[in-house]
Design an enzyme around this catalytic site. Structure first.
Site, short mmCIF file in Angstrom:
data_model
loop_
_atom_site.label_atom_id
_atom_site.label_comp_id
_atom_site.label_asym_id
_atom_site.label_seq_id
_atom_site.Cartn_x
_atom_site.Cartn_y
_atom_site.Cartn_z
N ILE A 218 0.82 -1.20 0.00
CA ILE A 218 0.00 0.00 0.00
C ILE A 218 0.86 1.26 0.00
O ILE A 218 0.57 2.23 -0.70
CB ILE A 218 -0.96 -0.02 1.21
CG1 ILE A 218 -2.01 -1.14 1.04
CG2 ILE A 218 -1.65 1.34 1.38
CD1 ILE A 218 -2.87 -1.36 2.26
N ASP B 117 13.81 3.57 10.61
CA ASP B 117 13.00 2.71 11.46
C ASP B 117 12.08 3.63 12.26
O ASP B 117 12.55 4.36 13.14
CB ASP B 117 13.91 1.91 12.39
CG ASP B 117 13.15 1.03 13.38
OD1 ASP B 117 11.90 1.15 13.46
OD2 ASP B 117 13.80 0.25 14.10
N VAL B 118 10.79 3.63 11.94
CA VAL B 118 9.89 4.60 12.55
C VAL B 118 9.47 4.22 13.97
O VAL B 118 8.63 4.90 14.56
CB VAL B 118 8.65 4.86 11.66
CG1 VAL B 118 9.07 5.49 10.34
CG2 VAL B 118 7.84 3.59 11.44
N ASN C 101 2.24 5.25 7.04
CA ASN C 101 1.67 4.01 6.55
C ASN C 101 2.34 2.75 7.11
O ASN C 101 1.74 1.69 7.09
CB ASN C 101 1.77 4.01 5.01
CG ASN C 101 1.43 2.67 4.40
OD1 ASN C 101 0.27 2.30 4.30
ND2 ASN C 101 2.46 1.92 4.02
N TYR D 148 -3.40 -6.21 16.76
CA TYR D 148 -3.52 -5.41 15.54
C TYR D 148 -4.79 -4.56 15.60
O TYR D 148 -4.75 -3.34 15.33
CB TYR D 148 -3.55 -6.32 14.32
CG TYR D 148 -3.66 -5.59 13.00
CD1 TYR D 148 -2.53 -5.03 12.41
CD2 TYR D 148 -4.88 -5.44 12.35
CE1 TYR D 148 -2.61 -4.36 11.20
CE2 TYR D 148 -4.98 -4.76 11.14
CZ TYR D 148 -3.83 -4.22 10.57
OH TYR D 148 -3.93 -3.55 9.38
N LYS E 295 -4.94 -0.36 15.59
CA LYS E 295 -5.57 0.39 14.50
C LYS E 295 -6.72 1.25 15.02
O LYS E 295 -6.95 2.36 14.52
CB LYS E 295 -6.04 -0.55 13.39
CG LYS E 295 -4.89 -1.18 12.61
CD LYS E 295 -3.98 -0.13 11.98
CE LYS E 295 -2.89 -0.72 11.12
NZ LYS E 295 -2.03 0.30 10.47
#
Length: 268
Positions: free
Chosen positions: A31, A76-77, A103, A170, A174
């Site tokens: 994505i 590396d975020v 993202n 997860y 989110k």
């Protein structure tokens, strides 16, 4: 009484991103790669950010071949120091940052009773903590300019509980991204910053294909398709229009919104 005056710009002009500078995290595949291409095709200069140097370089090369002004940035975020380095690389190259797409993320199918600390920390550090600290660093630059667009990748998993797979961590992260988006949108709206999120439904990417190839994933796809009114998974190209809209002047009055693109999955 006369009607209100419409914009002097034709509507399609308001979707163009000419002169804008964008960064996309997790842009080395899937994505994120599709988002980077869409923003570049709409006119923006694009920083392709990924932890994988080869992937970032490859996607930046794809953009350059299209005539798009692009660079790769390795970061590396989950590391605040590397997030700051990412911002500095963009500002050093172009002098500004107009659009930021946070993202980078990961999925996981682990039953709640089997989640351990490492599992929780690994997913939440990338999916939620990383998004916040990216948005914070991006917002600091945009606040100085008085304008900017931040777009976070959330998921339908922040709205519904997926089935038949088990993915409590997860889903929770989110949902956190969605509320983080609203919170930042409310704080920064007076300073000209718009913060929105995109929630894809089931989307065909290599990461999803790899999950579907595992023993636990082999029977998932028929369940997903059966619950989707359009009876298919999304392709990454199905998401590109949304990111261009949210990045553009056309969406200037939208903030704090989560845009669901799921083929109708959440309607049932």
């Amino acid at each position: 009484m006369t009607d209100v005056v419409l914009s002097s710009q034709p509507i399609l002009e308001r979707f163009k991103l000419t002169g804008r500078v964008a960064l996309v995290t997790g842009a080395g595949q899937g994505i994120g790669r599709a988002f980077a291409h869409a923003l570049g095709e709409a006119g923006a200069a694009v920083a392709v950010v990924d932890i994988n140097a080869d992937a970032a370089k490859a996607v930046a090369g794809e953009l350059v071949q299209k005539g798009i002004d692009a660079i790769e940035v390795v970061a590396d975020v989950t590391r605040v120091d590397q997030i700051q380095g990412m911002i500095e690389a963009v500002v050093r190259k172009w002098g500004r940052l107009t659009i930021a797409v946070n993202n980078a993320g990961m999925g996981d199918w682990t039953a709640a009773e089997d989640v351990d600390e490492n599992n929780w920390d690994r997913i939440s550090d990338l999916n939620l903590r990383g998004v916040f600290f990216c948005a914070q660093a991006e917002g600091r630059i945009m606040l100085k300019a008085g304008y900017g667009k931040i777009i976070n990748t959330a998921s339908i998993s922040g709205t519904i509980v997926n089935t038949p797979q088990k993915q409590v961590v997860y889903n929770t992260t989110k949902a956190g991204v969605m509320h983080l988006t609203k919170s930042l949108a409310a704080e920064w709206a007076p300073q000209g910053i718009r913060v929105n999120s995109i929630s894809p439904g089931y989307t065909r990417t290599k990461l999803v294909d790899d999950l579907l190839a595992t023993p636990i994933g082999q029977n998932m796809l028929p369940h997903w398709i059966a619950r989707t009114p359009q009876a298919r998974m999304a392709e990454v190209t199905d998401l590109q229009g949304a990111v261009v809209y949210l990045a553009s002047e056309a969406s200037d009055f939208m903030t704090g919104h989560d845009m669901i693109i799921d083929g109708g999955y959440c309607t049932w």
